[in-house]
Design a protein around this motif. Sequence first.
Motif, PDB file in Angstrom:
ATOM      1  N   LEU A   6      52.431 -46.941 -19.287  1.00 43.84           N
ATOM      2  CA  LEU A   6      53.183 -45.694 -19.221  1.00 43.84           C
ATOM      3  C   LEU A   6      52.214 -44.532 -19.448  1.00 43.84           C
ATOM      4  O   LEU A   6      51.674 -44.360 -20.540  1.00 43.84           O
ATOM      5  CB  LEU A   6      54.288 -45.667 -20.275  1.00 43.84           C
ATOM      6  N   VAL A   7      52.001 -43.746 -18.407  1.00 43.63           N
ATOM      7  CA  VAL A   7      51.153 -42.556 -18.486  1.00 43.63           C
ATOM      8  C   VAL A   7      52.054 -41.373 -18.802  1.00 43.63           C
ATOM      9  O   VAL A   7      52.999 -41.087 -18.065  1.00 43.63           O
ATOM     10  CB  VAL A   7      50.397 -42.329 -17.164  1.00 43.63           C
ATOM     11  N   VAL A   8      51.765 -40.689 -19.897  1.00 46.50           N
ATOM     12  CA  VAL A   8      52.605 -39.587 -20.356  1.00 46.50           C
ATOM     13  C   VAL A   8      51.904 -38.258 -20.106  1.00 46.50           C
ATOM     14  O   VAL A   8      50.780 -38.039 -20.563  1.00 46.50           O
ATOM     15  CB  VAL A   8      52.941 -39.728 -21.853  1.00 46.50           C
ATOM     16  N   VAL A  37      52.648 -49.480 -13.281  1.00 45.72           N
ATOM     17  CA  VAL A  37      52.255 -48.164 -13.783  1.00 45.72           C
ATOM     18  C   VAL A  37      53.383 -47.169 -13.569  1.00 45.72           C
ATOM     19  O   VAL A  37      53.954 -47.075 -12.468  1.00 45.72           O
ATOM     20  CB  VAL A  37      50.975 -47.667 -13.085  1.00 45.72           C
ATOM     21  N   ARG A  38      53.714 -46.413 -14.602  1.00 47.98           N
ATOM     22  CA  ARG A  38      54.772 -45.414 -14.544  1.00 47.98           C
ATOM     23  C   ARG A  38      54.243 -44.094 -15.103  1.00 47.98           C
ATOM     24  O   ARG A  38      53.374 -44.082 -15.983  1.00 47.98           O
ATOM     25  CB  ARG A  38      55.978 -45.874 -15.371  1.00 47.98           C
ATOM     26  N   GLY A  44      61.253 -35.078 -17.293  1.00 48.48           N
ATOM     27  CA  GLY A  44      60.907 -35.518 -15.937  1.00 48.48           C
ATOM     28  C   GLY A  44      59.691 -34.799 -15.394  1.00 48.48           C
ATOM     29  O   GLY A  44      58.657 -34.716 -16.056  1.00 48.48           O
ATOM     30  N   GLY A  45      59.785 -34.275 -14.161  1.00 46.15           N
ATOM     31  CA  GLY A  45      58.638 -33.681 -13.489  1.00 46.15           C
ATOM     32  C   GLY A  45      57.994 -32.551 -14.269  1.00 46.15           C
ATOM     33  O   GLY A  45      58.637 -31.873 -15.081  1.00 46.15           O
ATOM     34  N   GLU A  57      59.261 -39.765 -14.417  1.00 42.48           N
ATOM     35  CA  GLU A  57      60.470 -40.206 -15.117  1.00 42.48           C
ATOM     36  C   GLU A  57      60.689 -39.327 -16.344  1.00 42.48           C
ATOM     37  O   GLU A  57      59.746 -38.742 -16.884  1.00 42.48           O
ATOM     38  CB  GLU A  57      60.317 -41.660 -15.565  1.00 42.48           C
ATOM     39  N   ASP A  58      61.911 -39.269 -16.789  1.00 42.91           N
ATOM     40  CA  ASP A  58      62.223 -38.559 -18.020  1.00 42.91           C
ATOM     41  C   ASP A  58      61.880 -39.465 -19.199  1.00 42.91           C
ATOM     42  O   ASP A  58      62.424 -40.577 -19.326  1.00 42.91           O
ATOM     43  CB  ASP A  58      63.699 -38.177 -18.063  1.00 42.91           C
TER      44      ASP A  58
END
Length: 321
Positions: A6-8, A37-38, A44-45, A57-58
């Motif tokens: 998960l890339v934040v 990979v997310r 969100g955006g 994604e939120d």
Amino acid sequence: MEREVLVVGYEGATLTDIAGPLDVFTGAGRVCGGYRVRLAAVGGGFAVDGGPRLEAEDLREVSGGVDTLLVVGGFGYAAAARDAELLAHLRRLAAGAGRVAGVCTGAFVLAAAGLLDGARATTHWAYCDRLAAEHPAVEVVPDAIYVRHGRVATSAGVTAGIDLALALVEHDHGAALARLVARWMVVFLQRPGGQSQFSVRARVPPVREPGLRAVLDAVADDPAADWTVTAMARRAALSPRHLARVFPLRVGTSPARYVERARVEAAAGALERGDEGLDVVAKRSGFGSAETMRRAFLRVLGVPPGAYRDRFRTTGAAQEG
């Protein structure tokens, strides 16, 4: 087994910090099916620094099961580090994650969430002092490409995120896959974590004394010379006692350590470019023997010379494409 990465991100994140690790894990996943990979952000955006708006994604809706929680850097890091909602979600997801990682100033966001307390970590060279001052519970390593400490991993700025991601792929699936991904991305091999972010001479703060500047330049230009304290003092037109006293105050390290770093830098360059034996490289770089060079590499870079050459040699690799 598929690992979820998960890339934040957040408003003002750096696009390269996102794209580099994302491409590494996605590329590795195409080969072995080992990664999903997310990209997520609160709400969100979000818009990257100086660039487009990315779909994401939120983060509020992301549940557990994350293997790698990776927070990116960017000029928006300070606002992100004050975002209580973002920090709460990072703590929530980190509690169940296999590991936590940060690229560049993403380390500030992780530190603000308390996820770097007691850990060794790094960030972009321009922000290391600030990270240490603002987060004393973090042991900041100011001159490394990336640092892994337990389940925490952090990297220096921008492209260093690629090196960190390749190192994590190597840890998960072996060196062969990491090499394949690196070659596909035309970055050769990942740099060892202990490799300096910039040259030994460039690390030294501005020095006003002409004599001291002269000896710093001379050592950097010819590290293999016989640089005893007496010889350095002679070049600086100072007494050996005065040089030994003023050098750490102005340079931040002892004369011997500065010479050692200059010699490691010279030897590392030789190992990257050629195939000469370690004894030859050691003597040409100013080390008395390969064993002395090996101990210096372990102190400065954290890897022995042979491993450094295996990971970072460009001879041959540059010719294959």
